[in-house]
Motif scaffolding. Sequence first.
Motif: not given
Length: 458
Positions: A102-125
Motif C-alpha cells: 500500500t505504501l509503495l502504491t502511494a510512492l510509485f504508482a504513476d501509470s496503469f501498469l505500475s498501479y495494477c502490478g502494485l495492486r496485485l501484490l497488495t492483494g496477496l496480503g
Amino acid sequence: MADHGIDVHEELAEARVSGFHLRLGAIMGLLTLFDGYDTFNPAYVIHYVAGPWGLKPGQAGLLISSGLIGFLIGAAAHGIVADRFGRRGTLLGGLWITSVFTLLTALFADSFLSYCGLRLLTGLGLGVLLPLATTYINELAPRRVANTFALWGVALGWALGGTAAGLVGVFATPVFGWKVLYWIGSLSFLLLPFLHVQLPESPKFLVLRDRSQDIRALLSRLRPERAALYATAEISVVRAAETRNPVAILLSARYRRTTLAIWISAFLSLFCIFGLTGWIPTVMMQRGETFSASFGFGAIMQIMSFLGGLALGSLIDRAGRSRSLIALWWAVGGVAVLALVAFNTHAVNIAAVALSGFCIIGAQFVLNNFTAVSYETSVRATAVGMELAVARVGAILGPVVAGALQQVYQSPVPMFVSIGISAIAAGAIILFARRPLAEQSSLVNEGRAVSEVVRSTS
C-alpha cells in the motif's frame, strides 16, 4: 479433547462473552478495517486516472480487478499455510504484505501498469486478512452468539473500512489527489506492533498441535471463572493425524454438495458486490448525481452492509435456518438492483443502493460464517480461504464485465440487469448446501423435545 471431562471445543462454545473476547474481536475488526478500506478504494481512483491514462471502461475495470487477482491467490494459498503453521503468524504476514505494498502504491504508482502490478501484490496480503479473521473469530466465538459476534468483530471493521474509503474519496481526493487514499491506507503499519504483542494463537489450532500449556493459559483468559480448574487439570489433546490434501477433503463425498453450493453462490455474490461497488460512483454521476453524492453512494452501501449482516446474523442465531435466510437476503438485494433499471430518481437511487448493500453484501458477511461452521477445524481455514478465492474470480470479473457492458451498450442498464439476476441466482443456489452441523444438532434436539412433550401428554 481433554481428559477429566474437559472438552476444549465445548469450553469455547459455552463461554460467556468476556472482556478478552471483546479485545480479540476489536483486533479482528481493526484488521478487517484496513482490508475493507484497501479493497474498495480503487473505485475512487477511476475518476481521476481514466482520462490521464487514456483508459476505456473495460481497462478501468482492471484497476479494481488487479488487486482482486492477488486476493484470489492469497486467499487460496493462505488456508493451507494457516491450517499447518498457525493462524497468528499467517495473519501477521498478511498485514505486513498489505502495508508494504500500500505504501509503495502511494510512492510509485504513476501509470496503469505500475498501479495494477502494485495492486496485485497488495492483494496477496489482503487475501489473508478477511478469510483468516473470519476463521479465527469463529473458532473462539461462543456458540449462542457465533454469527452476531463474528459480524461485530469482522464485518463491522470491513464495512467501516469501505465507508472510510468513500469518505476519503469525497473529501480528501479533490484536495490532495487520489494517492491520498494509499497514504492513509499505509497507516496499517501502526497496527503491526500492537498485533505482534496482543494477538494469541487460535485455541482450536492449539488443540490440533497438542500445545496443552498454551491451551490452558488461553482458556483461562477466555473463561476466567474457570481458571482454577484449568490450572490444575491435566489437559491432553489428540494430535491431529496427517490428512490428505485439505482441498480434496472439501470436494469429498461428505462435503461436495455444500462446497459446490457455497463456491457458486460466493462467486455470484462477489460478482455482484464488486461489479456494483467498483462502478457505483461513476455510474451515479452518469445518472445525474453530483460528484459528492456519487462518491457517497459507496459509503452508504458499506454502512448498510454491516446493518444487513448484523440483522441477518441475529436472525440466524435466534432461529437457525441460515440457508433460507441468506437466500432471502440475496433475492431482495437483486430486486433492489433491478429497480435501478426501471427508475432513475435521487430517492430511488439512494433506496436501491442502500438496500443492495444491506442485503447483498450483508448476506456475504454471513456466508463467510456459514462456511466456517460447515467444516471441521482441521480444514476450516482452507474452506473459508477457498470460498473467498473462488468468490474472487467473480469479484475480478464483476468490474471488468460491468465496464465492458457499459462500453458496448453505452448505458449502465445491462450492468444492473446482470447484477440483479446474479444476486437472485446466488440465493437459489445456496439452498442446495447442507445444514451446518450446529443447526442439524439443534433440529435433532428440537425433535427430541417435541417427542418428550408428545409422550408426556399421551
